[in-house]
Motif scaffolding. Structure first.
Motif, PDB file in Angstrom:
ATOM      1  N   GLY A 176       0.808  -1.224   0.000  1.00 29.66           N
ATOM      2  CA  GLY A 176       0.000   0.000   0.000  1.00 29.66           C
ATOM      3  C   GLY A 176       0.835   1.266   0.000  1.00 29.66           C
ATOM      4  O   GLY A 176       0.430   2.307  -0.543  1.00 29.66           O
ATOM      5  N   THR A 177       2.019   1.173   0.583  1.00 38.31           N
ATOM      6  CA  THR A 177       2.902   2.336   0.646  1.00 38.31           C
ATOM      7  C   THR A 177       3.281   2.824  -0.750  1.00 38.31           C
ATOM      8  O   THR A 177       3.506   4.025  -0.970  1.00 38.31           O
ATOM      9  N   ALA A 178       3.331   1.914  -1.717  1.00 33.60           N
ATOM     10  CA  ALA A 178       3.697   2.305  -3.085  1.00 33.60           C
ATOM     11  C   ALA A 178       2.730   3.337  -3.651  1.00 33.60           C
ATOM     12  O   ALA A 178       3.144   4.261  -4.373  1.00 33.60           O
ATOM     13  N   GLU A 179       1.452   3.215  -3.342  1.00 29.27           N
ATOM     14  CA  GLU A 179       0.489   4.186  -3.858  1.00 29.27           C
ATOM     15  C   GLU A 179       0.674   5.544  -3.183  1.00 29.27           C
ATOM     16  O   GLU A 179       0.486   6.592  -3.813  1.00 29.27           O
ATOM     17  N   ILE A 195       8.280   9.116   3.760  1.00 31.06           N
ATOM     18  CA  ILE A 195       8.520   7.671   3.679  1.00 31.06           C
ATOM     19  C   ILE A 195       9.993   7.372   3.446  1.00 31.06           C
ATOM     20  O   ILE A 195      10.576   6.486   4.076  1.00 31.06           O
ATOM     21  N   LYS A 196      10.612   8.136   2.564  1.00 26.93           N
ATOM     22  CA  LYS A 196      12.021   7.912   2.201  1.00 26.93           C
ATOM     23  C   LYS A 196      12.965   8.182   3.368  1.00 26.93           C
ATOM     24  O   LYS A 196      13.936   7.444   3.582  1.00 26.93           O
ATOM     25  N   ASP A 197      12.678   9.238   4.124  1.00 29.45           N
ATOM     26  CA  ASP A 197      13.608   9.698   5.150  1.00 29.45           C
ATOM     27  C   ASP A 197      13.327   9.143   6.538  1.00 29.45           C
ATOM     28  O   ASP A 197      14.127   9.339   7.453  1.00 29.45           O
ATOM     29  N   THR A 290      14.341   0.324  -3.729  1.00 23.87           N
ATOM     30  CA  THR A 290      15.030  -0.924  -3.395  1.00 23.87           C
ATOM     31  C   THR A 290      15.244  -1.043  -1.890  1.00 23.87           C
ATOM     32  O   THR A 290      15.265  -2.154  -1.350  1.00 23.87           O
ATOM     33  N   ALA A 291      15.379   0.087  -1.191  1.00 26.19           N
ATOM     34  CA  ALA A 291      15.515   0.041   0.266  1.00 26.19           C
ATOM     35  C   ALA A 291      14.230  -0.463   0.918  1.00 26.19           C
ATOM     36  O   ALA A 291      14.266  -1.195   1.915  1.00 26.19           O
ATOM     37  N   ILE A 292      13.102  -0.093   0.350  1.00 29.32           N
ATOM     38  CA  ILE A 292      11.809  -0.495   0.929  1.00 29.32           C
ATOM     39  C   ILE A 292      11.397  -1.889   0.471  1.00 29.32           C
ATOM     40  O   ILE A 292      10.932  -2.706   1.275  1.00 29.32           O
ATOM     41  N   TYR A 293      11.595  -2.176  -0.824  1.00 31.90           N
ATOM     42  CA  TYR A 293      11.019  -3.388  -1.415  1.00 31.90           C
ATOM     43  C   TYR A 293      12.047  -4.468  -1.745  1.00 31.90           C
ATOM     44  O   TYR A 293      11.658  -5.565  -2.170  1.00 31.90           O
ATOM     45  N   GLY A 294      13.332  -4.171  -1.561  1.00 37.96           N
ATOM     46  CA  GLY A 294      14.322  -5.137  -1.993  1.00 37.96           C
ATOM     47  C   GLY A 294      14.389  -5.171  -3.509  1.00 37.96           C
ATOM     48  O   GLY A 294      13.878  -4.283  -4.194  1.00 37.96           O
TER      49      GLY A 294
END
Length: 352
Positions: A176-179, A195-197, A290-294
């Motif tokens: 869900g975070t992707a949206e 989200i990034k920081d 890539t940090a969030i989802y691999g």
């Protein structure tokens, strides 16, 4: 959180939402209520819902199998038959209690049964809260092709209860975070930066703003004639990847958000080559994703089947693949084009 008003329906939050649900049901004097659940929401979400739902109308629960693989016409036929056998009529109400699959399918079932009956969306995943439940899109997949069959139909209301998020796995939360990231890149960079920081950001705080953005877009362009296409940022390549991994028995299926995240990386690369989007920001997106989802490995032999699936994207015109691309954060272009070679390069960029 304050109520958000869409064109023909309200989006209510928290305890107030259940009060408003009871009011709407009472005022409309529905002959019967059908609550659509799947295997997961029947066990994890229905107990909380029914404890908070006050009504004297007869209630029936209709359960479907969970998962994107069941988002098809065959499932709809099963639900239509069940509703018919249980005596549903044009004064019946459908309440969808579930994620994006159930919200899309349940809305389609309701909007086509007896040429259309009322429905209410109660999204129980982060993805469906910030995306599928709002905007009036309903529908099902045709084979592995996403959302090919459906209609635009608005619910009577949307009920957002963040307590349901406690029933989700971390993988579903990431999906869900992707949206939310999508809304950040196209409309409000604060969302992406949060989200990034901050790996421990409270996503509940970002739900209301995400829904505001989607509602503003679909209010201006309800039938996706122009502006609403921006909501497909990352989805053109993302949907093709999602479909490919879903149909390939040798691949582990990706969640919607995982596939869209890859799509945003690829489409950022295409943006850098065609729209002047900076390569620094492109690399920033890739690093954050890539940090969030691999990393999902896309093999050389995967590329051509993904390219074939791109031909079926709903935004295509006269056989030409159409993209949403970025000139900058919060600065987008719709109906953009890219060569096949550039699309392949974008997949290679993600793979590096």
């Amino acid at each position: 959180m304050e109520t958000i008003l869409a064109t023909t329906y309200p989006i209510h939050f928290n305890e107030k939402a259940y009060v408003e649900l009871a009011r709407i049901v009472k005022e409309n004097n529905y002959s019967s209520i059908f609550i659509m659940v799947d295997d997961n929401t029947l066990e994890c979400c229905y107990p909380r819902f029914i404890q908070n739902f006050q009504t004297e109308s007869p209630i029936e629960v209709i359960q479907i199998d969970a998962g994107e693989i069941h988002k098809n016409i065959e499932t709809c036929v099963g639900v239509w038959n069940a509703m018919t056998e249980l005596g549903a009529d044009r004064k019946s109400l459908v309440i969808t209690l579930g994620g994006g699959v159930l919200t899309d399918l349940g809305g389609f079932v309701a909007s086509t049964f007896k040429r259309g009956i009322d429905f209410i969306n109660i999204p129980t995943t982060l993805l469906s809260m910030v995306d599928a439940s709002v905007g009036g899109k309903t529908g099902v997949d045709l084979g592995v092709l996403k959302n090919q069959i459906g209609v635009f139909a608005n619910p009577q209301m949307v009920l957002i209860d963040p307590e349901y998020l406690h029933t989700l796995s971390s993988r579903e939360i990431r999906s869900g975070t992707a949206e939310i990231i999508k809304y950040g890149m196209t409309h409000d960079i604060h969302l992406f930066n949060e989200i990034k920081d901050n790996p421990n950001v409270n996503l509940v705080d970002l739900i209301h703003r995400s829904i505001e953005i989607k509602n503003e877009v679909v209010t201006e362009d309800p039938k996706e004639k122009g502006l609403r296409k921006v909501l497909n940022w990352g989805h053109t390549i993302g949907h093709a990847i999602e479909s490919y991994f879903l149909e390939n028995e040798h691949k582990e299926a990706l969640t919607h958000g995982e596939a869209i995240a890859i799509g945003m990386v690829c489409e950022a690369f295409i943006s850098s080559k065609t729209q002047g989007f900076s390569i620094e920001k492109t690399n920033e997106i890739k690093q954050a994703i890539t940090a969030i989802y691999g990393k999902t490995i896309i093999l050389p032999e995967d590329v051509q089947p993904i390219m074939e699936l791109l031909k079926h994207d709903k935004k295509n015109e006269s056989g030409i693949v159409k993209f949403v691309l970025l000139k900058d954060y919060e600065g987008f272009v719709i109906n953009a084009e890219a060569s096949s070679e550039l699309i392949k390069e974008s997949l290679a960029f993600y793979n590096k």
